[in-house]
Design an enzyme around this catalytic site. Sequence first.
Site, short mmCIF file in Angstrom:
data_model
loop_
_atom_site.label_atom_id
_atom_site.label_comp_id
_atom_site.label_asym_id
_atom_site.label_seq_id
_atom_site.Cartn_x
_atom_site.Cartn_y
_atom_site.Cartn_z
N PHE A 1 52.31 60.43 36.23
CA PHE A 1 53.51 61.26 36.35
C PHE A 1 54.72 60.60 35.70
O PHE A 1 54.97 59.41 35.90
CB PHE A 1 53.79 61.53 37.83
CG PHE A 1 54.81 62.60 38.04
CD1 PHE A 1 54.48 63.94 37.90
CD2 PHE A 1 56.12 62.27 38.37
CE1 PHE A 1 55.42 64.94 38.09
CE2 PHE A 1 57.08 63.26 38.55
CZ PHE A 1 56.72 64.59 38.42
N GLU B 1 57.09 73.10 24.32
CA GLU B 1 56.87 72.57 25.66
C GLU B 1 57.38 71.13 25.75
O GLU B 1 57.37 70.39 24.76
CB GLU B 1 55.37 72.57 25.97
CG GLU B 1 54.88 73.81 26.70
CD GLU B 1 55.26 73.81 28.18
OE1 GLU B 1 56.22 73.10 28.58
OE2 GLU B 1 54.60 74.53 28.94
N ASP B 2 57.82 70.73 26.92
CA ASP B 2 58.13 69.34 27.18
C ASP B 2 56.84 68.53 27.25
O ASP B 2 56.72 67.49 26.63
CB ASP B 2 58.93 69.19 28.49
CG ASP B 2 58.35 70.01 29.64
OD1 ASP B 2 57.31 70.69 29.46
OD2 ASP B 2 58.95 69.98 30.73
N ASP C 1 49.90 69.13 30.32
CA ASP C 1 49.14 68.35 31.29
C ASP C 1 47.73 68.94 31.38
O ASP C 1 46.89 68.66 30.54
CB ASP C 1 49.93 68.38 32.61
CG ASP C 1 49.37 67.49 33.70
OD1 ASP C 1 48.17 67.18 33.67
OD2 ASP C 1 50.13 67.09 34.60
N ARG D 1 65.94 65.20 35.43
CA ARG D 1 65.94 65.95 34.16
C ARG D 1 67.00 65.46 33.19
O ARG D 1 66.86 65.58 31.98
CB ARG D 1 66.19 67.45 34.41
CG ARG D 1 65.08 68.15 35.16
CD ARG D 1 65.24 69.65 35.01
NE ARG D 1 64.45 70.43 35.95
CZ ARG D 1 63.18 70.76 35.77
NH1 ARG D 1 62.53 70.36 34.69
NH2 ARG D 1 62.54 71.49 36.66
P1 IMP Z 1 50.13 72.14 32.96
O1 IMP Z 1 50.17 73.64 33.19
O2 IMP Z 1 49.26 71.42 33.95
O3 IMP Z 1 49.80 71.78 31.53
O4 IMP Z 1 51.55 71.57 33.30
C1 IMP Z 1 52.60 71.88 32.50
C2 IMP Z 1 53.93 71.78 33.19
O5 IMP Z 1 53.89 70.94 34.37
C3 IMP Z 1 54.91 71.14 32.27
O6 IMP Z 1 55.55 72.09 31.46
C4 IMP Z 1 55.84 70.41 33.20
O7 IMP Z 1 56.87 71.28 33.60
C5 IMP Z 1 54.98 70.05 34.38
N1 IMP Z 1 54.50 68.66 34.28
C6 IMP Z 1 53.29 68.24 33.82
N2 IMP Z 1 53.18 66.89 33.86
C7 IMP Z 1 54.36 66.44 34.34
C8 IMP Z 1 54.88 65.10 34.59
O8 IMP Z 1 54.24 64.05 34.38
N3 IMP Z 1 56.15 65.05 35.08
C9 IMP Z 1 56.92 66.15 35.32
N4 IMP Z 1 56.47 67.42 35.09
C10 IMP Z 1 55.20 67.56 34.60
MG MG Z 2 57.44 72.84 31.77
#
Ligand code: IMP
Ligand code: MG
Length: 177
Positions: free
Chosen positions: A154, A101-102, A105, A167
């Site tokens: 963010f 994963e990048d 969150d 990106r």
């Molecule tokens: P989660 O499901 O809330 O953990 O979010 C995961 C996905 O949301 C990541 O794989 C990202 O693609 C996107 N994401 C979460 N935080 C950020 C951020 O700060 N900037 C940009 N994309 C984010």
């Molecule tokens: Mg993602």
Amino acid sequence: MDIQLHDKQFTPFISAEEIDFALTNIAKQIEDDFADETPVFVGVLNGAFMVVSDLLKKYNSPCEVSFIKLASYEGTTSTSNVKQIIGLNQNLEGRTVIVVEDIVDTGSTLEELKNLFKLQNVKHFKIATLFLKPDAYKKDIKLDYVGIRIPDKFIVGYGLDYDGLGRNLSEVYQLKD
Ligand code: IMP
Ligand code: MG
């Protein structure tokens, strides 16, 4: 120097060198654990494309790579309904899978992934993420390899976008308030 993407301003936050260092460490740890397993790295598109590319160049043992595509984000807030868009078409039974994963969150994306992989009878299911927002993470799924912990703000760059933009940046920027 600050940058503008759509309507918002972003300020430099994490350098290319710091990212490189974090990825070197993750690659080393995974190699220590699984060098004799030929793991399958599964990148989560779109955000993880740069992480996968740079991480695997630092991984010097046999491995395979595949991608999955999911969506959970609109604008700058995570939405809780995560949908699978493009699935895996590879048989992963008995394999060591390392999801890449990048950023993690809230963890909703990971939860979805874990459920998807539960049905696949994999040998090991591990998670590697370049970034983690510990204050936003609400799940109790173990994160096996974490690069850099960041505040719940963010960010864009290095694969991460703000509504499609950012990106391609090789450094990470944080939203200015
Ligand atoms: P989660 O499901 O809330 O953990 O979010 C995961 C996905 O949301 C990541 O794989 C990202 O693609 C996107 N994401 C979460 N935080 C950020 C951020 O700060 N900037 C940009 N994309 C984010
Ligand atoms: Mg993602």
